[in-house]
Design a protein around this motif. Structure first.
Motif, PDB file in Angstrom:
ATOM      1  N   ARG A   7      44.768 -11.755  41.396  1.00 64.27           N
ATOM      2  CA  ARG A   7      43.509 -12.013  42.177  1.00 64.27           C
ATOM      3  C   ARG A   7      42.746 -10.651  42.819  1.00 64.27           C
ATOM      4  O   ARG A   7      41.134 -10.585  43.032  1.00 64.27           O
ATOM      5  N   SER A  54      49.908 -13.536  37.698  1.00 62.22           N
ATOM      6  CA  SER A  54      48.243 -14.360  38.425  1.00 62.22           C
ATOM      7  C   SER A  54      48.060 -13.129  39.172  1.00 62.22           C
ATOM      8  O   SER A  54      48.192 -12.989  39.977  1.00 62.22           O
ATOM      9  N   ILE A  88      44.678 -19.127  37.223  1.00 65.06           N
ATOM     10  CA  ILE A  88      44.087 -20.101  37.209  1.00 65.06           C
ATOM     11  C   ILE A  88      43.484 -20.546  38.146  1.00 65.06           C
ATOM     12  O   ILE A  88      44.421 -20.215  39.016  1.00 65.06           O
ATOM     13  N   VAL A  89      42.713 -20.715  38.603  1.00 68.11           N
ATOM     14  CA  VAL A  89      42.252 -21.555  39.506  1.00 68.11           C
ATOM     15  C   VAL A  89      41.827 -22.726  40.256  1.00 68.11           C
ATOM     16  O   VAL A  89      40.743 -23.662  39.234  1.00 68.11           O
ATOM     17  N   GLY A  90      42.860 -23.764  40.506  1.00 68.38           N
ATOM     18  CA  GLY A  90      42.138 -25.324  40.452  1.00 68.38           C
ATOM     19  C   GLY A  90      42.028 -25.995  42.310  1.00 68.38           C
ATOM     20  O   GLY A  90      41.321 -26.999  42.126  1.00 68.38           O
ATOM     21  N   LEU A  91      42.512 -24.711  43.230  1.00 71.06           N
ATOM     22  CA  LEU A  91      41.515 -25.104  44.434  1.00 71.06           C
ATOM     23  C   LEU A  91      40.390 -25.152  44.668  1.00 71.06           C
ATOM     24  O   LEU A  91      39.925 -23.805  45.091  1.00 71.06           O
ATOM     25  N   PRO A  95      56.553 -14.105  42.403  1.00 71.82           N
ATOM     26  CA  PRO A  95      56.769 -15.150  43.497  1.00 71.82           C
ATOM     27  C   PRO A  95      57.900 -15.861  42.656  1.00 71.82           C
ATOM     28  O   PRO A  95      58.437 -15.608  41.399  1.00 71.82           O
TER      29      PRO A  95
HETATM   30  C1  LIG Z   1      47.286 -25.717  37.907  1.00 76.69           C
HETATM   31  C2  LIG Z   1      46.704 -24.466  38.922  1.00 76.69           C
HETATM   32  C3  LIG Z   1      45.980 -23.904  40.121  1.00 76.69           C
HETATM   33  C4  LIG Z   1      46.344 -22.751  40.866  1.00 76.69           C
HETATM   34  N1  LIG Z   1      44.859 -22.315  41.311  1.00 76.69           N
HETATM   35  C5  LIG Z   1      45.196 -21.766  41.936  1.00 76.69           C
HETATM   36  C6  LIG Z   1      43.806 -21.629  43.174  1.00 76.69           C
HETATM   37  O1  LIG Z   1      43.273 -22.255  43.553  1.00 76.69           O
HETATM   38  N2  LIG Z   1      43.874 -20.200  43.504  1.00 76.69           N
HETATM   39  C7  LIG Z   1      44.881 -19.070  43.748  1.00 76.69           C
HETATM   40  O2  LIG Z   1      44.347 -18.232  44.210  1.00 76.69           O
HETATM   41  N3  LIG Z   1      45.930 -19.402  42.845  1.00 76.69           N
HETATM   42  C8  LIG Z   1      46.150 -20.800  41.684  1.00 76.69           C
HETATM   43  N4  LIG Z   1      46.986 -20.982  41.310  1.00 76.69           N
HETATM   44  C9  LIG Z   1      48.202 -19.870  41.031  1.00 76.69           C
HETATM   45  C10 LIG Z   1      49.210 -19.531  41.298  1.00 76.69           C
HETATM   46  O3  LIG Z   1      48.962 -19.828  42.652  1.00 76.69           O
HETATM   47  C11 LIG Z   1      50.724 -18.819  40.400  1.00 76.69           C
HETATM   48  O4  LIG Z   1      50.826 -19.079  39.256  1.00 76.69           O
HETATM   49  C12 LIG Z   1      51.734 -19.023  41.320  1.00 76.69           C
HETATM   50  O5  LIG Z   1      51.796 -18.740  42.622  1.00 76.69           O
HETATM   51  C13 LIG Z   1      53.104 -18.400  40.299  1.00 76.69           C
HETATM   52  O6  LIG Z   1      53.413 -16.890  39.865  1.00 76.69           O
HETATM   53  P1  LIG Z   1      52.230 -16.118  39.055  1.00 76.69           P
HETATM   54  O7  LIG Z   1      51.136 -16.588  38.405  1.00 76.69           O
HETATM   55  O8  LIG Z   1      52.023 -14.414  39.266  1.00 76.69           O
HETATM   56  O9  LIG Z   1      53.642 -16.100  38.607  1.00 76.69           O
HETATM   57  C14 LIG Z   1      47.132 -22.526  40.487  1.00 76.69           C
HETATM   58  C15 LIG Z   1      48.360 -21.907  39.263  1.00 76.69           C
HETATM   59  C16 LIG Z   1      48.342 -23.603  38.709  1.00 76.69           C
HETATM   60  C17 LIG Z   1      48.887 -23.543  37.738  1.00 76.69           C
END
Ligand SMILES: Cc1cc2nc3c(=O)[nH]c(=O)nc-3n(C[C@H](O)[C@H](O)[C@H](O)COP(=O)(O)O)c2cc1C
Length: 180
Positions: free
Chosen positions: A15, A13, A129-132, A166
Motif C-alpha cells: 500500500r 498487499s 488488489i482493490v475491490g472496495l 496477516p
Molecule cells: C477481492 C479483493 C479485494 C480487496 N480489496 C481491497 C481494498 O479495497 N483495499 C485494500 O487495501 N485491500 C484490499 N484487498 C487486499 C486484502 O486486504 C489482502 O489481500 C488481505 O488482507 C491479505 O493480505 P496479503 O494480501 O498481504 O496476504 C483486497 C483483496 C482481494 C482479494
C-alpha cells in the motif's frame, strides 16, 4: 530463483510505493501473465486499462471511500491496472448461463488478478488488489462501455514499505475430507 511456495507466501498487499517508474518490459510481463490465465471455456472476458495519467488516477481515487487503506496507493503507484470484464461471456453458452452461479466473470478476473500479482512479486514489484470502491463512478471515469464492468484496480510499482503477513486459518480449519 525463489521456490514457488516462497512466491506464493511472500506476496503481500503493498500500500506504499516508491516514486520509481517501472519498465515497459516489466509491465508487459505482468500483462502477459493475465493473457495466460485460465478462464471459463477460454472466454478470456478481461479487458485491461493501464493507468499512468495522474488526472485519471485522481478521478478513480475519488471513487474510493476515505476508509479504504489503499486510497493513497492509487495516486502514489506509477501504474494502476484496472481489470474490467465483458459481461455474459464467462459461464455462458449461446447467451444462456450454464450454471446456477450465472456470470463467472468475477472468478476469471480473480484468477487473472492473482496471476498478475504473483508475477509482479516475482519481478520484485508490489501490488494490491482493490475491490472496495464505487464501481459505477470508476466505470464512468475510465469510459468503460455498457456490457462491461470495472472489477478491480491494482496499483503496481516498487514497494516502499512491506507489512507483516496477516494471519491465515490453519489448513485443518478449512479442509474437509470426503464430506463437509
Ligand atoms: C477481492 C479483493 C479485494 C480487496 N480489496 C481491497 C481494498 O479495497 N483495499 C485494500 O487495501 N485491500 C484490499 N484487498 C487486499 C486484502 O486486504 C489482502 O489481500 C488481505 O488482507 C491479505 O493480505 P496479503 O494480501 O498481504 O496476504 C483486497 C483483496 C482481494 C482479494
Amino acid at each position: 530463483m525463489p521456490d514457488f511456495m516462497e512466491i506464493i507466501k511472500g506476496r503481500r498487499s503493498i500500500r506504499k510505493y516508491q516514486e520509481r517508474e517501472i519498465t515497459e518490459e516489466q509491465l508487459n510481463k505482468v500483462l502477459d501473465a493475465i493473457r495466460w490465465s485460465p478462464s471459463w471455456a477460454n472466454t478470456q472476458c478481461w479487458e485491461v486499462i493501464v493507468i499512468k495519467d495522474p488526472v485519471v488516477k485522481q478521478k478513480i481515487q475519488e471513487a474510493m471511500p476515505e476508509g479504504n487503506p489503499s486510497r493513497k496507493s492509487i495516486v502514489e503507484a506509477p501504474v494502476v491496472i484496472s481489470l474490467c470484464a465483458k459481461l455474459q461471456s464467462s459461464g455462458y453458452k449461446k447467451g444462456q448461463a450454464t450454471t446456477k452461479f450465472g456470470d463467472w466473470f468475477m472468478f476469471d478476473i480473480g484468477i487473472a488478478s492473482q496471476s498478475l500479482c504473483l508475477t509482479a512479486h516475482h519481478l520484485n514489484l508490489g501490488t494490491v488488489i482493490v475491490g472496495l470502491f464505487d464501481h459505477d463512478k470508476a466505470k464512468e471515469a475510465l469510459k468503460v462501455p455498457e456490457g462491461y464492468e470495472v472489477v478491480t484496480l491494482i496499483p503496481l510499482g516498487y514497494p516502499s514499505k512491506e507489512s507483516e503477513a496477516p494471519p491465515r486459518r490453519e489448513i485443518s480449519e478449512f479442509v474437509h475430507y470426503d464430506s463437509f
